[in-house]
Motif scaffolding. Structure first.
Motif, PDB file in Angstrom:
ATOM      1  N   LYS A 509      31.835 -15.752 -35.684  1.00  0.00           N
ATOM      2  CA  LYS A 509      30.780 -16.749 -35.839  1.00  0.00           C
ATOM      3  C   LYS A 509      29.375 -16.193 -35.653  1.00  0.00           C
ATOM      4  O   LYS A 509      28.411 -16.754 -36.193  1.00  0.00           O
ATOM      5  N   TYR A 510      29.254 -15.107 -34.891  1.00  0.00           N
ATOM      6  CA  TYR A 510      27.924 -14.647 -34.521  1.00  0.00           C
ATOM      7  C   TYR A 510      27.660 -13.202 -34.988  1.00  0.00           C
ATOM      8  O   TYR A 510      28.575 -12.380 -35.059  1.00  0.00           O
ATOM      9  N   ASP A 511      26.400 -12.930 -35.251  1.00  0.00           N
ATOM     10  CA  ASP A 511      25.925 -11.603 -35.613  1.00  0.00           C
ATOM     11  C   ASP A 511      25.777 -10.769 -34.334  1.00  0.00           C
ATOM     12  O   ASP A 511      25.133 -11.201 -33.366  1.00  0.00           O
ATOM     13  N   GLU A 512      26.345  -9.556 -34.344  1.00  0.00           N
ATOM     14  CA  GLU A 512      26.365  -8.732 -33.135  1.00  0.00           C
ATOM     15  C   GLU A 512      24.978  -8.260 -32.720  1.00  0.00           C
ATOM     16  O   GLU A 512      24.653  -8.224 -31.533  1.00  0.00           O
ATOM     17  N   LEU A 513      24.135  -7.895 -33.657  1.00  0.00           N
ATOM     18  CA  LEU A 513      22.836  -7.317 -33.324  1.00  0.00           C
ATOM     19  C   LEU A 513      21.858  -8.344 -32.762  1.00  0.00           C
ATOM     20  O   LEU A 513      21.200  -8.104 -31.744  1.00  0.00           O
ATOM     21  N   THR A 514      21.770  -9.531 -33.421  1.00  0.00           N
ATOM     22  CA  THR A 514      20.730 -10.507 -33.058  1.00  0.00           C
ATOM     23  C   THR A 514      21.240 -11.648 -32.198  1.00  0.00           C
ATOM     24  O   THR A 514      20.449 -12.373 -31.589  1.00  0.00           O
ATOM     25  N   GLY A 515      22.563 -11.827 -32.166  1.00  0.00           N
ATOM     26  CA  GLY A 515      23.113 -12.966 -31.439  1.00  0.00           C
ATOM     27  C   GLY A 515      23.022 -14.275 -32.213  1.00  0.00           C
ATOM     28  O   GLY A 515      23.397 -15.333 -31.705  1.00  0.00           O
TER      29      GLY A 515
END
Length: 669
Positions: A509-515
């Motif tokens: 569900k979430y992008d690792e770099l930006t959260g």
């Protein structure tokens, strides 16, 4: 004063840890200075017997055979002429005749020492071996009535040694004295032939005398006799050949044949220069004389002994000078030896950077006060096994140098190749005269190149050790470079894993770099909004970080990640808590919100632009973080085609990007 040009002369010589080759070097160096010519000594040595004597047993890890290859490097030296001490070049030549060896080098005028050759462009200088052994044998037989005389021969492939052995056999036959095979031991001209002499004495307990083919093997004879309780000069008579520096200082002093190695070296240089000047030079033998001392049973006080070529006072002065010189050499070597661990440490600190490593070598050569130094490296190290056929490489290049107080090193693509036309001598050419000692750089079975140092003869032992240390450090540098390549490969593999993980991250569900939400998370939110039927005006906004590639290429991926994270914070600061923000690609962001405010698009664009300006004012980065926007309005309904709305926003973004800066580099950066 000589009128010829300053010639470049190469000297191929091995066994340089022993007396007679050192005498040759001394005579050559003196004559070269007198004639104002450049000389390059291609040096070989043999340490196996030395280490076996010091360590006991067999020294299995000897790589002395590597030194037997250094003479081939002279072929790319651009030399005018050669002096070849054929008898000292090592065991590699045992299956190669002198004539064949001469033909490999006779493209330029060549003088052979201690060997007779009949080849074009070559002539020979050799001592009168026959006369020398005749004098020794006649003295032992006629003066001392010896009947059982043993002989310790030199290397089987050495002409001097073969002539001396042949003359011994002839003299025994002349006086009708029997010779059995067990009366002859095969030596190698080194001082470490104890085992051969032990067996010789075991097989011949009634021996009266031993004739040695050179002095250094005779010293080994002294040592063995002392262990057996035999007194040299009384219980057994010993003679040598050469009259080296230690001969008159032995107890008792060694009776030997005196040949002048310094004179032979001088003669070789003068003969070669005459050949280069176009004069006719003939092969010749250097005369010898018998030097009678006490090891043969003679007593020094007997008035009838008149054939000693120098009187006792001169011998004492010579010995004292030799001892003093050796002491000074030892003191100098001991002082300099402290430099070797420092060199190893400084080179070890440069293992991550080959250019820095090479520069450090040259800086150390400056500290050692060499007149100048050149380091030549092969493009890639070569592996040479002892039993392989030797093929001299042709990819030798100048890697670093020190001259005129300047040290410099070159990267591989900037290194000047060494060729026949542009050889070692041409690379060293200037207005000064040079005397280069050239060392082979190797470690175990691997060769790395050559080290050429403009130094004096007495400095050779220390720089020989230095060359071994540099060869070892080059081996460690090679290992370090291999490890760096492995680390790079691991880094590429890790990057590949990260890339795959980024692909797999879309499943979550979430992008690792930006959260932020990723594409899947954003899709869920837009479906949720459309199914609620709020009848409110909504917007999908495409945001794009300007010039992410420029940031990555110029300042690195960490800088690019920082910029992406900053975009997330800037956009997040321009939104309400109920709005949706997602990162759906490398530099792509999507926003979903509903709003009834008039002129919302203009207001939002200005809000984001102002936020970027404020961020860049506070940022200390050398680049600007700016965002291009594309906005599409729509009415959320269950049947809304959100992909079409996103496409409209993306089209608007494309138009906006036409007006972005050409570069995000700060003007002052």
């Amino acid at each position: 004063m000589n009128k010829h040009k300053r010639y470049n002369v190469g000297i191929l010589i091995g066994g340089v840890h022993t007396y007679f080759p050192k005498e040759h070097i001394s005579g050559i160096a003196t004559a070269a200075k007198e004639l104002n010519i450049n000389v390059c000594f291609f040096l070989g040595t043999q340490t196996k017997d030395f280490f076996e004597d010091m360590l006991g047993g067999t020294h299995k890890d000897s790589f002395d055979y590597q030194f037997n290859t250094i003479h081939d490097y002279s072929l790319m030296g651009g030399l005018d002429g050669l002096i070849i001490n054929y008898g000292t070049l090592g065991l590699q030549l045992k299956n190669e005749t002198a004539e064949k060896f001469a033909r490999k080098f006779n493209s330029i005028p060549t003088v052979f020492l201690t060997e007779i050759v009949h080849a074009h462009n070559c002539h020979s200088l050799i001592c009168d071996n026959r006369q020398g052994i005749q004098l020794v044998m006649e003295h032992l037989i006629q003066e001392h009535n010896c009947q059982k005389i043993l002989f310790v021969a030199g290397p089987a492939q050495n002409t001097d040694a073969n002539e001396r052995k042949k003359t011994y056999l002839e003299m025994m036959a002349k006086y009708h004295l029997p010779v059995k095979p067990k009366m002859i031991a095969q030596g190698d001209y080194s001082e470490f032939v104890d085992k051969q002499i032990e067996k010789l004495l075991d097989d011949n307990p009634d021996a009266q005398a031993i004739v040695f083919a050179n002095d250094e093997m005779a010293f080994s004879g002294y040592r063995v006799c002392e262990k057996r309780g035999l007194k040299v000069g009384k219980d057994i008579l010993i003679t040598g050949f050469d009259d080296c520096e230690r001969a008159s200082g032995m107890e008792p002093p060694l009776t030997t044949i005196q040949q002048d190695g310094v004179l032979m070296g001088r003669m070789a240089i003068y003969d070669l220069v005459d050949k280069l000047d176009g004069k006719n030079v003939q092969s010749r033998r250097v005369p010898v004389s018998l030097c009678v001392r006490e090891s043969c049973g003679c007593q020094e006080q007997l008035p009838e002994i008149h054939n000693t070529p120098v009187n006792l006072t001169e011998q004492i002065h010579k010995l004292n000078r030799t001892i003093t010189h050796m002491k000074l050499e030892l003191i100098s070597f001991q002082r300099k030896s402290w430099f070797i661990p420092s060199l190893a440490r400084s080179l070890n600190d440069c293992m991550e950077d080959e250019h820095a490593f090479l520069l450090e070598v040259m800086k150390n050569m400056r500290e050692l006060r060499t007149k100048c130094t050149y380091l030549f490296l092969l493009d890639e190290p070569i592996i040479y096994h002892q039993n392989d056929e030797w093929v001299c490489p042709h990819d030798l290049r100048l890697a670093a140098y020190y001259r005129n107080e300047e040290a410099d090193a070159f990267h591989l693509y900037d290194r000047q190749p060494v060729t026949d036309q542009n050889g070692i001598c041409q690379l060293m050419s200037d207005h000064e005269r040079h005397q280069f000692m050239i060392f082979l750089l190797f470690s175990g079975e691997k060769q790395y190149g050559l080290l050429a140092c403009d130094i004096q003869q007495e400095e050779f032992p220390f720089f020989y050790v230095i060359s071994l240390q540099i060869g070892l450090s080059l081996h460690y540098l090679e290992i370090s470079k291999a490890e760096a390549r492995r680390r790079q490969e691991m880094s590429r593999n890790l990057e590949l894993v990260r890339e795959r993980n980024r692909v797999l991250g879309f499943i979550s569900k979430y992008d690792e770099l930006t959260g932020l939400l990723n594409l899947r998370g954003f899709t869920e939110q837009i479906k949720k909004l459309c199914s609620s039927e709020t009848n409110q005006r909504a917007y999908i906004i495409c945001g794009d970080l300007d010039h992410l590639k420029e940031i990555n290429d110029t300042w690195g991926h960490p800088a690019g990640n920082f910029a992406l994270q900053s975009v997330a914070r800037i956009l997040g600061g321009c939104l309400r808590s109920q709005d949706t923000l997602a990162r759906v690609g490398g530099d792509e962001f999507l926003i979903l919100l509903n709003c009834e405010e008039e002129n919302f698009q203009d207001i939002f664009r200005k809000r984001v632009k102002d936020a970027c300006t404020a961020f860049n004012t506070e940022s200390d980065k050398p680049f600007l973080v700016e965002i291009s926007l594309g906005i599409a309005e729509f009415q959320p309904k269950p049947d809304t085609n959100t992909q079409e709305i996103i496409a409209l926003a993306d089209k608007d973004l494309y138009e906006a990007k036409k007006h972005r800066r050409k570069s995000v580099r700060r003007p002052e950066a």
